[in-house]
Scaffold this motif. Structure first.
Motif, PDB file in Angstrom:
ATOM      1  N   ARG A 126       0.828  -1.201   0.000  1.00 29.96           N
ATOM      2  CA  ARG A 126       0.000   0.000   0.000  1.00 29.96           C
ATOM      3  C   ARG A 126       0.863   1.253   0.000  1.00 29.96           C
ATOM      4  O   ARG A 126       0.555   2.244  -0.667  1.00 29.96           O
ATOM      5  N   LYS A 127       1.970   1.229   0.745  1.00 27.54           N
ATOM      6  CA  LYS A 127       2.857   2.382   0.822  1.00 27.54           C
ATOM      7  C   LYS A 127       3.409   2.749  -0.545  1.00 27.54           C
ATOM      8  O   LYS A 127       3.449   3.919  -0.940  1.00 27.54           O
ATOM      9  N   THR A 128       3.825   1.734  -1.308  1.00 29.71           N
ATOM     10  CA  THR A 128       4.361   1.989  -2.646  1.00 29.71           C
ATOM     11  C   THR A 128       3.289   2.567  -3.555  1.00 29.71           C
ATOM     12  O   THR A 128       3.542   3.490  -4.334  1.00 29.71           O
ATOM     13  N   MET A 129       2.076   2.037  -3.479  1.00 29.95           N
ATOM     14  CA  MET A 129       0.990   2.542  -4.320  1.00 29.95           C
ATOM     15  C   MET A 129       0.635   3.975  -3.967  1.00 29.95           C
ATOM     16  O   MET A 129       0.332   4.786  -4.851  1.00 29.95           O
ATOM     17  N   ASP A 130       0.683   4.319  -2.686  1.00 31.02           N
ATOM     18  CA  ASP A 130       0.348   5.681  -2.269  1.00 31.02           C
ATOM     19  C   ASP A 130       1.366   6.703  -2.778  1.00 31.02           C
ATOM     20  O   ASP A 130       1.034   7.879  -2.942  1.00 31.02           O
ATOM     21  N   GLN A 131       2.587   6.269  -3.019  1.00 28.71           N
ATOM     22  CA  GLN A 131       3.632   7.197  -3.428  1.00 28.71           C
ATOM     23  C   GLN A 131       3.701   7.382  -4.938  1.00 28.71           C
ATOM     24  O   GLN A 131       4.706   7.834  -5.471  1.00 28.71           O
ATOM     25  N   ASN A 132       2.622   7.059  -5.644  1.00 29.90           N
ATOM     26  CA  ASN A 132       2.511   7.317  -7.079  1.00 29.90           C
ATOM     27  C   ASN A 132       1.143   7.919  -7.372  1.00 29.90           C
ATOM     28  O   ASN A 132       0.186   7.708  -6.633  1.00 29.90           O
ATOM     29  N   VAL A 133       1.058   8.668  -8.484  1.00 30.09           N
ATOM     30  CA  VAL A 133      -0.231   9.186  -8.934  1.00 30.09           C
ATOM     31  C   VAL A 133      -0.926   8.061  -9.687  1.00 30.09           C
ATOM     32  O   VAL A 133      -0.420   7.572 -10.697  1.00 30.09           O
ATOM     33  N   ASN A 134      -2.092   7.652  -9.213  1.00 27.35           N
ATOM     34  CA  ASN A 134      -2.821   6.556  -9.840  1.00 27.35           C
ATOM     35  C   ASN A 134      -4.255   6.985 -10.107  1.00 27.35           C
ATOM     36  O   ASN A 134      -4.904   7.552  -9.230  1.00 27.35           O
ATOM     37  N   THR A 135      -4.735   6.725 -11.318  1.00 21.90           N
ATOM     38  CA  THR A 135      -6.139   6.992 -11.610  1.00 21.90           C
ATOM     39  C   THR A 135      -7.008   5.770 -11.351  1.00 21.90           C
ATOM     40  O   THR A 135      -8.222   5.876 -11.298  1.00 21.90           O
TER      41      THR A 135
ATOM     42  N   TYR B 132      -8.825   2.122  -2.945  1.00 17.99           N
ATOM     43  CA  TYR B 132      -8.465   2.539  -1.592  1.00 17.99           C
ATOM     44  C   TYR B 132      -8.622   1.410  -0.569  1.00 17.99           C
ATOM     45  O   TYR B 132      -8.147   1.521   0.551  1.00 17.99           O
ATOM     46  N   ALA B 133      -9.311   0.332  -0.937  1.00 14.67           N
ATOM     47  CA  ALA B 133      -9.541  -0.785  -0.008  1.00 14.67           C
ATOM     48  C   ALA B 133      -8.438  -1.821  -0.060  1.00 14.67           C
ATOM     49  O   ALA B 133      -8.414  -2.733   0.777  1.00 14.67           O
ATOM     50  N   ILE B 134      -7.532  -1.718  -1.026  1.00 16.82           N
ATOM     51  CA  ILE B 134      -6.511  -2.752  -1.225  1.00 16.82           C
ATOM     52  C   ILE B 134      -5.241  -2.368  -0.474  1.00 16.82           C
ATOM     53  O   ILE B 134      -4.696  -1.282  -0.658  1.00 16.82           O
ATOM     54  N   THR B 135      -4.773  -3.276   0.364  1.00 15.98           N
ATOM     55  CA  THR B 135      -3.578  -3.009   1.155  1.00 15.98           C
ATOM     56  C   THR B 135      -2.328  -3.699   0.615  1.00 15.98           C
ATOM     57  O   THR B 135      -1.212  -3.379   1.012  1.00 15.98           O
ATOM     58  N   ARG B 136      -2.528  -4.616  -0.346  1.00 25.55           N
ATOM     59  CA  ARG B 136      -1.395  -5.388  -0.857  1.00 25.55           C
ATOM     60  C   ARG B 136      -1.805  -6.046  -2.170  1.00 25.55           C
ATOM     61  O   ARG B 136      -2.951  -6.465  -2.340  1.00 25.55           O
ATOM     62  N   VAL B 137      -0.875  -6.115  -3.103  1.00 25.00           N
ATOM     63  CA  VAL B 137      -1.124  -6.770  -4.389  1.00 25.00           C
ATOM     64  C   VAL B 137       0.000  -7.762  -4.644  1.00 25.00           C
ATOM     65  O   VAL B 137       1.180  -7.454  -4.459  1.00 25.00           O
ATOM     66  N   GLU B 138      -0.379  -8.965  -5.063  1.00 24.73           N
ATOM     67  CA  GLU B 138       0.594  -9.998  -5.415  1.00 24.73           C
ATOM     68  C   GLU B 138       0.401 -10.385  -6.868  1.00 24.73           C
ATOM     69  O   GLU B 138      -0.730 -10.580  -7.321  1.00 24.73           O
TER      70      GLU B 138
END
Length: 818
Positions: A129-138, A198-204
């Motif tokens: 989640r931290k990595t995803m938050d540190q990018n602009v994502n649509t 916003y509900a996803i905390t981790r992606v594999e």
């Protein structure tokens, strides 16, 4: 008599010795947090157990004397404790140290037991989640594309991104939500992934055939999106509020999440809303037809007991988004809009007014997607084995409104109901072998409702598959593999389409209707697939390892590939299927080398993928080479099938100098080539048919980030970063019948700063992220952007064709803990 007494005494001593067994119990923790599923074993014996959800364990019938207790678990350093057993009950607690996350991330996708990344021969990537938050994502898929080399996406505007893994997408990539396969209309270009980002905390992400575990539709790989599960102390209510604004399309997003733990129960709830007007670039200005509005709700309840756990969850996704068609005024290049059904002329449509371009109001030509999901996932423990059961139901409802004179009449209206089931039994270990047997599949029914366009028939199918998977560690070598067999039955009845006398549009009619024609003759077929994999990881040292894997994947043709015969109004394409198609089978070889050095992590992944019966789209032309037009203003595509080969590499070099702990310099390269091996087309058309469609070009991403190691005033670990994404020319494209065209390369520069704000006592106030994508407002077209081909003229005054991607986009995100 004396001899008898001696024997009796010896017997008593023996019985006493036999009776001298102890019970060992305790709690396993790590930094004060209890650990579940940690294995506790008496060294040199078969006696073992696992810690439960409270971290507690009990070992019974352990002989008196000195013994070694071995505590081991995924992601933690193995700890051996020497114990002297002289009492009936002995308490032995253990506090384990966690291993470096990049060495031993726990993964559950594509495998059947929790395993470490370094032990899996299958290429797997994990995104936090931290990595995803540190990018602009649509959207969520955009976040994955930026974070995992080898992952790309076919897009239709900012809110529709379909994942591709190493050049393969659509139904070849299986998407999961919390382990439940996502079922919507994945076959459509304009059908996105129906998940709350916003509900996803981790992606594999599994890169490569995962049919062994999941059966059909995992030919290219798997993306598992995992929602948040609370793990904090009892009796606490916690949560967060997320606010996000993006400047390019005025996107406003907000999300509230709550979590509560009470004894053995864990509860979660989240509500999200997003809205945006049309996006902008410096070539097209505001792109008409790209606004959207999205709502999400989700809730779950989980019970943890000594026997295992059971989690029940429900989600609801509601998205209204416009349908772009790219029609323009030929001279001014301003966008035009359709106002007529009968008599519509693309060249004489009215120009879109400025106030219609910059509004959050959704225009009459749009699609409305709803997705309901209800499921239960449970685990039942039986000593050293466990049974995992997942059952779920889904409903995907899609309406596409494409009639300007009757805005409430959907052109496409389909309802897809799916029941999923998945059973996995992790058998007790035997001779160091951990094995799993499983059975899974689904039953699916699709129905058209009150519509005017029918690209596919009403259908139903039933999937079932069984598999066996095993893995074993032998010193420095970890070996895993398995085999699976699948069966899919798909069928539909005769489907007649006639004329609605009141509206003049088409409608579904009975066989006896005089206006009716048989659009979809009845069809029944069974598809069978045999798949499997075998791989090994050789740990040359703790810091260097080599992986190799070979896998056979299977995919049955999807409904549009075999059954389509009509207009998909959202895609502006008439699709024509082929009932004779055979299942796709691929054989992929993967070779990987990974080095975890003191100042750098380096990885190289090579793949070679041969596909039998590969299915792809191609524009339909007549004998003179002219495009076939069945519905005016819409393209016509017919599916083809042939042999294909894809090969390529991904390289990552992530520098983190030990002497400069504040600095990280991450770099990745991804390269894929897709070759069409249809000998008949190659002999007739040469290079025009040499390559496969939708293959990404060479990509290089680089990021430099500086992160403060200590708080600076109210800023805890603030960071600043700059990154660049380089995309080479794509001159290896499927050019036959102008299906694709050359795409020029481009470079995008992005940047961002962020920090956690804290009080003087160190309490978190909020997390803030200020970021910018495409800082220099570069005008570019991705070869995977479908809007690139939304063009109705052979030439234009500004020598530009199609629609361009999003321009500069500034983003502000704040996450406030509650």
């Amino acid at each position: 008599m004396r001899l008898l007494s001696i024997c009796f005494c010896c017997l008593l001593i023996s019985l006493n010795a036999i009776a001298q067994n102890a019970t060992v119990k305790g709690i396993v923790t790590s930094n004060g947090e209890v650990l579940e599923n940690i294995t506790i074993k008496v060294s040199g014996s078969k006696s073992s157990t696992k810690s439960n959800h409270t971290g507690s364990y009990v070992l019974r019938e352990v002989p008196y004397g000195i013994c070694d207790l071995v505590f081991s678990g995924i992601g933690y350093q193995t700890q051996t404790v020497r114990v002297s057993l002289k009492a009936d009950t002995v308490t032995v607690n253990a506090d384990l140290l966690s291993l470096a996350a990049n060495l031993n991330d726990v993964v559950i996708t594509g495998v059947n037991r929790a395993t470490q990344l370094r032990k899996s021969p299958v290429p797997i990537a994990v995104l936090s989640r931290k990595t995803m938050d540190q990018n602009v994502n649509t959207n969520l898929i955009d976040a994955i594309v930026k974070g995992v080399p080898g992952i790309t996406a076919v897009t239709t505007g900012p809110n529709v991104s379909k994942p591709f893994i190493r050049g393969l997408g659509y139904n070849r990539v299986l998407t999961l939500y919390d382990g439940l396969r996502q079922e919507g209309q994945q076959w459509g270009d304009e059908h996105g992934i129906e998940v709350d980002e916003y509900a996803i905390t981790r992606v594999e992400v599994v890169k490569g055939p995962a049919s062994l575990t999941y059966g059909s539709d995992a030919l290219a790989g798997v993306i598992n999106m995992i929602p948040y599960t609370p793990g904090f102390e009892n009796g606490k209510l916690k949560g967060d509020f997320t606010a996000n604004y993006q400047s390019n399309n005025g996107m406003i997003g907000s999300s509230v999440g709550l979590a509560y733990v009470r004894n053995d129960w864990k509860y979660t709830f989240r509500a999200t809303g997003k809205t945006a007007h049309n996006y902008r670039n410096k070539i097209d200005g505001l792109v008409y037809g790209t606004a959207f509005r999205e709502y999400n709700l989700s809730a779950s309840a989980r019970l943890d007991k000594s026997w295992g756990f059971s989690k029940t969850a429900v989600t609801y996704y509601d998205n209204v988004m416009e349908i772009p068609d790219g029609s323009r005024d030929s001279l001014s290049r301003r966008f035009t809009r359709q106002v007529l059904d009968d008599g519509d002329d693309i060249k004489n449509r009215p120009v879109v007014a400025k106030h219609h371009l910059n509004t959050y109001v959704i225009n009459p030509l749009h699609q409305h997607i709803q997705h309901f999901r209800f499921y239960n996932t449970s685990q039942f423990k039986f000593g050293t084995s466990d049974l995992n059961v997942l059952v779920g139901g889904q409903q995907s409802v899609r309406r596409e409104y494409n009639h300007p004179t009757r805005p409430n009449q959907p052109g496409l209206y389909v309802v897809l109901n799916t029941f999923n089931y998945d059973l996995k039994y992790n058998l007790p270990g035997f001779a160091g072998i951990e094995s799993t047997v499983g059975l899974n599949g689904m039953y699916q029914v699709n129905k058209s409702k009150d519509a005017t366009d029918f690209p596919i028939p009403d259908y139903n199918f039933f999937d079932i598959g069984a598999f066996y998977f095993a893995k074993k560690s032998m010193g420095k070598v970890d070996v895993s593999g398995g085999i699976r067999i699948d069966r899919r039955n798909i069928n539909w009845d005769d489907f007649y389409v006639g004329t609605n006398m009141l509206t003049g549009f088409d409608k579904r009619v009975s066989a006896g209707d005089l206006t009716g024609k048989l659009q979809f003759p009845s069809f029944t077929k069974n598809y069978y697939g045999l798949s499997g994999s075998l791989g090994l990881t050789y740990n040359i040292s703790e810091r260097f390892l080599v992986k190799a894997n070979i896998a056979r994947g299977y995919r049955a043709p999807n409904i549009t590939e075999i059954g389509s015969n009509g207009l998909d109004p959202g895609a502006h394409i008439v699709y024509l299927g082929n009932r004779t198609f055979k299942p796709e089978f691929n054989l992929q070889q993967d070779l990987g080398m990974i080095a975890y050095l003191k100042d750098a992590d380096i990885s190289l992944e090579l793949f070679n993928n041969h596909i039998q019966n590969y299915i792809y789209q191609s524009r339909l032309t007549d004998a003179n080479g002219n495009p076939v037009v069945i519905v005016p203003g819409n393209l016509t595509y017919q599916y083809q099938q042939s042999k294909a080969r894809l090969y390529g590499a991904e390289i990552s070099i992530n520098l983190h100098p030990n002497a400069l702990k504040w600095l990280s310099f991450n770099n990745s390269l991804a390269y894929t080539v897709g070759l069409n091996q249809n000998r008949e087309l190659l002999d007739q058309y040469g290079d025009e048919a040499r390559y496969l469609p939708f293959i990404p070009p060479l990509q290089v991403r680089t990021e430099m980030k500086a992160t403060a190691q200590k708080p600076i005033g109210i800023f805890d670990k603030p960071y600043i970063k700059v990154d660049a994404a380089f995309f080479a020319d794509q001159d290896k494209f499927y050019a036959l019948d102008n299906t694709e065209s050359f795409t020029a390369g481009y470079t995008l520069i992005n940047g961002g700063i962020g920090s956690t704000l804290i009080t003087k006592k160190g309490k978190t106030i909020c997390d803030i992220f200020l970021q910018a994508d495409n800082i220099f407002n570069v005008a570019y077209q991705s070869n995977l952007n479908r809007l690139k081909y939304f063009e109705y003229y052979n030439s234009s005054p500004n020598v530009r064709s199609g629609i361009y991607n999003m321009g500069r986009n500034l983003s502000f995100k704040m996450i406030i803990p509650l």
